[in-house]
Design a protein around this motif. Sequence first.
Motif, PDB file in Angstrom:
ATOM      1  N   CYS A  59       0.822  -1.217   0.000  1.00 20.18           N
ATOM      2  CA  CYS A  59       0.000   0.000   0.000  1.00 20.18           C
ATOM      3  C   CYS A  59       0.857   1.269   0.000  1.00 20.18           C
ATOM      4  O   CYS A  59       0.775   2.075  -0.911  1.00 20.18           O
ATOM      5  CB  CYS A  59      -0.947  -0.028   1.190  1.00 20.18           C
ATOM      6  N   CYS A  81      -4.637  -0.134   0.071  1.00 21.71           N
ATOM      7  CA  CYS A  81      -5.110  -1.364   0.706  1.00 21.71           C
ATOM      8  C   CYS A  81      -6.596  -1.233   1.055  1.00 21.71           C
ATOM      9  O   CYS A  81      -7.273  -0.324   0.602  1.00 21.71           O
ATOM     10  CB  CYS A  81      -4.277  -1.650   1.948  1.00 21.71           C
ATOM     11  N   HIS A  86      -6.943   4.864   2.468  1.00 22.66           N
ATOM     12  CA  HIS A  86      -5.771   4.519   1.656  1.00 22.66           C
ATOM     13  C   HIS A  86      -6.154   4.133   0.231  1.00 22.66           C
ATOM     14  O   HIS A  86      -5.343   4.190  -0.667  1.00 22.66           O
ATOM     15  CB  HIS A  86      -5.015   3.333   2.283  1.00 22.66           C
TER      16      HIS A  86
END
Length: 138
Positions: A59, A81, A86
Amino acid sequence: MATSGVKSSRLGGLGQWWGVIAAALLVAAWINKAAGPVVVVSLSSLVLIWCFFQAPVTCGAPVRGREDGCRNNATGLLMGCHIRQHRWQKLKLLIVRRRVREFCTGLFSDGKETLVTLAAVGSFISGLAALIPGVIVH
Ligand SMILES: [Zn+2]
């Protein structure tokens, strides 16, 4: 609240690496000239899609107190992720904040990521080359 379940990857393991098989087929298509541009372009697109949205990379979203950022598995170079903040972090970086250099640095943050980035670049070039008449030598 109950809907915030983390989607575990059903394909886990080798299933995530189908892009590598597509990339191998792409190389084979280039070597075996009988394959033709249509096959090369289709395989190139498949590999690109895999690199951008499927490849098992890290990520890397900035996390307070962690130098190397989030270490969760992301799905593809453009995606983060499973953590909601994110998920679109990399695309936001690129499109909203126009931090191209920061984005590009992230593409080479570790070995896996570099490999996927190179696969993306290679398939992009091969797709372009196949579209331009005369580049494939008969
Ligand atoms: Zn993350």
